[in-house]
Design a protein around this motif. Structure first.
Motif, PDB file in Angstrom:
ATOM      1  N   LYS A 167      16.766 -14.886 -40.002  1.00 54.65           N
ATOM      2  CA  LYS A 167      17.994 -15.132 -40.756  1.00 54.65           C
ATOM      3  C   LYS A 167      17.609 -15.584 -42.150  1.00 54.65           C
ATOM      4  O   LYS A 167      17.003 -16.626 -42.325  1.00 54.65           O
ATOM      5  N   THR A 168      17.955 -14.785 -43.153  1.00 52.41           N
ATOM      6  CA  THR A 168      17.622 -15.093 -44.533  1.00 52.41           C
ATOM      7  C   THR A 168      18.724 -15.948 -45.172  1.00 52.41           C
ATOM      8  O   THR A 168      19.761 -16.212 -44.553  1.00 52.41           O
ATOM      9  N   GLN A 169      18.517 -16.377 -46.419  1.00 53.50           N
ATOM     10  CA  GLN A 169      19.488 -17.250 -47.086  1.00 53.50           C
ATOM     11  C   GLN A 169      20.852 -16.581 -47.223  1.00 53.50           C
ATOM     12  O   GLN A 169      21.884 -17.186 -46.965  1.00 53.50           O
ATOM     13  N   VAL A 170      20.851 -15.320 -47.647  1.00 51.89           N
ATOM     14  CA  VAL A 170      22.100 -14.583 -47.799  1.00 51.89           C
ATOM     15  C   VAL A 170      22.396 -13.867 -46.488  1.00 51.89           C
ATOM     16  O   VAL A 170      21.562 -13.099 -45.994  1.00 51.89           O
ATOM     17  N   PRO A 171      23.561 -14.116 -45.870  1.00 51.01           N
ATOM     18  CA  PRO A 171      23.869 -13.490 -44.582  1.00 51.01           C
ATOM     19  C   PRO A 171      23.727 -11.963 -44.627  1.00 51.01           C
ATOM     20  O   PRO A 171      24.282 -11.298 -45.500  1.00 51.01           O
ATOM     21  N   ASN A 172      22.968 -11.424 -43.695  1.00 48.25           N
ATOM     22  CA  ASN A 172      22.728  -9.989 -43.608  1.00 48.25           C
ATOM     23  C   ASN A 172      23.650  -9.412 -42.534  1.00 48.25           C
ATOM     24  O   ASN A 172      23.253  -9.208 -41.397  1.00 48.25           O
ATOM     25  N   ALA A 201      24.682 -15.563 -34.525  1.00 52.27           N
ATOM     26  CA  ALA A 201      25.007 -14.926 -33.242  1.00 52.27           C
ATOM     27  C   ALA A 201      24.282 -13.588 -33.108  1.00 52.27           C
ATOM     28  O   ALA A 201      23.807 -13.229 -32.015  1.00 52.27           O
ATOM     29  N   MET A 202      24.169 -12.857 -34.203  1.00 52.32           N
ATOM     30  CA  MET A 202      23.442 -11.584 -34.190  1.00 52.32           C
ATOM     31  C   MET A 202      21.961 -11.804 -33.873  1.00 52.32           C
ATOM     32  O   MET A 202      21.366 -11.059 -33.088  1.00 52.32           O
ATOM     33  N   VAL A 203      21.363 -12.828 -34.494  1.00 50.79           N
ATOM     34  CA  VAL A 203      19.957 -13.142 -34.239  1.00 50.79           C
ATOM     35  C   VAL A 203      19.745 -13.485 -32.766  1.00 50.79           C
ATOM     36  O   VAL A 203      18.829 -12.974 -32.110  1.00 50.79           O
ATOM     37  N   LEU A 204      20.615 -14.326 -32.217  1.00 49.71           N
ATOM     38  CA  LEU A 204      20.478 -14.750 -30.823  1.00 49.71           C
ATOM     39  C   LEU A 204      20.700 -13.589 -29.857  1.00 49.71           C
ATOM     40  O   LEU A 204      20.068 -13.529 -28.799  1.00 49.71           O
ATOM     41  N   ALA A 205      21.584 -12.668 -30.231  1.00 48.96           N
ATOM     42  CA  ALA A 205      21.863 -11.526 -29.365  1.00 48.96           C
ATOM     43  C   ALA A 205      20.658 -10.613 -29.201  1.00 48.96           C
ATOM     44  O   ALA A 205      20.560  -9.860 -28.228  1.00 48.96           O
ATOM     45  N   LEU A 220      13.264 -17.381 -37.112  1.00 43.31           N
ATOM     46  CA  LEU A 220      12.942 -17.866 -38.446  1.00 43.31           C
ATOM     47  C   LEU A 220      14.240 -17.972 -39.238  1.00 43.31           C
ATOM     48  O   LEU A 220      14.930 -16.977 -39.458  1.00 43.31           O
ATOM     49  N   LEU A 221      14.583 -19.194 -39.665  1.00 47.48           N
ATOM     50  CA  LEU A 221      15.855 -19.453 -40.337  1.00 47.48           C
ATOM     51  C   LEU A 221      15.609 -20.011 -41.735  1.00 47.48           C
ATOM     52  O   LEU A 221      14.946 -21.028 -41.886  1.00 47.48           O
ATOM     53  N   ASP A 222      16.170 -19.356 -42.739  1.00 51.57           N
ATOM     54  CA  ASP A 222      16.015 -19.798 -44.112  1.00 51.57           C
ATOM     55  C   ASP A 222      17.328 -20.411 -44.600  1.00 51.57           C
ATOM     56  O   ASP A 222      18.309 -19.713 -44.829  1.00 51.57           O
ATOM     57  N   GLU A 223      17.347 -21.739 -44.726  1.00 54.14           N
ATOM     58  CA  GLU A 223      18.495 -22.502 -45.184  1.00 54.14           C
ATOM     59  C   GLU A 223      19.789 -22.134 -44.452  1.00 54.14           C
ATOM     60  O   GLU A 223      20.781 -21.737 -45.080  1.00 54.14           O
TER      61      GLU A 223
END
Length: 245
Positions: free
Chosen positions: A88-93, A152-156, A163-166
């Protein structure tokens, strides 16, 4: 597991140069399975560049990155994700033109049959506290809501490393509380690295932390010890350490 394989993620001598500037300078880093680690440091300390090397956004100038004992140095982001890393980057993808459910369904479909992906998507929307937004188009959501959709997308994708950025950037107090609950719950199934500036959020989730300064690891210790470290306060926390109390 023995040797390198006792770590889910490991870097050796990781270096990133931009012309004559060394942004990450020979970093050795280890993360154990099931561990949650926060990366702290002042602006320009190198933590975000280090994160981008881990996630394939940047190709390191030298050094090595290993995931579950396998070298992934210089791999692109897509291939790293396919190995079992959630990013997960700073800007939601996210896909703005479709609903929250459709976004998470697409992520779930990478690891599940289409007939199962719907249930998986619903489960993670509920887990992130946004099931009521399932049929809402993501493009009209607030920044904090979009952050939760991407989480939720990452967890799915059922990653073994996240890896979570801010993740708390732009979040309201209530959204920050929810994010902390989600991150701590996710730790049951995956190792997690969080790059974050929000000290109130860090206090809710952090245990052992790594402090970057001038492109290198400056200190690694329990959060309480870091907050009490006068050298760390001088380079980064300063008055913030008291304001976050």
């Amino acid at each position: 597991m023995t040797g390198q394989e006792e770590f889910i993620l490991q870097t050796r001598g990781l270096t990133m140069r931009f012309g004559g500037v060394t942004a990450v300078d020979g970093v050795d880093f280890q993360l154990k399975p099931g561990e949650l680690r926060c990366l702290l440091g002042p602006n320009g300390a190198g933590k975000s560049t280090f994160f981008k090397c881990l996630t394939g956004q940047l190709r390191p100038s030298q050094g090595e990155i290993r995931f579950e004992g396998r070298p992934i140095t210089g791999w692109n982001t897509h291939d790293i994700v396919r190995q079992g890393v959630g990013i997960k980057t700073q800007v939601p993808n996210v896909f703005d033109d479709v609903t929250a459910f459709e976004n998470v369904w697409l992520a779930a479909k990478r690891r599940h049959r289409s007939s199962e992906a719907g249930d998986v998507a619903e489960h993670h929307l509920k887990k992130c506290g946004i099931l009521h937004l399932a049929d809402v188009r993501v493009g009209i959501m607030s920044h904090g809501q979009r952050q939760l959709v991407e989480l939720a997308m990452v967890l799915a994708g059922e990653p073994r490393l996240i890896l979570l950025d801010e993740p708390a950037a732009g979040a309201t107090g209530q959204e920050r509380e929810r994010l902390a609950e989600i991150v701590l719950a996710a730790k049951q199934d995956a190792a997690i690295i969080v790059v974050e500036h929000d000290m109130a959020f860090i206090r809710k989730i952090a245990n052992y932390v790594t402090v970057f300064n001038r492109g290198a690891v400056f200190r690694e210790a329990m959060l309480d010890d870091i907050l009490a470290d006068k050298e760390v306060q001088e380079i980064y926390l300063g008055k913030k350490s008291h304001a976050a109390a």
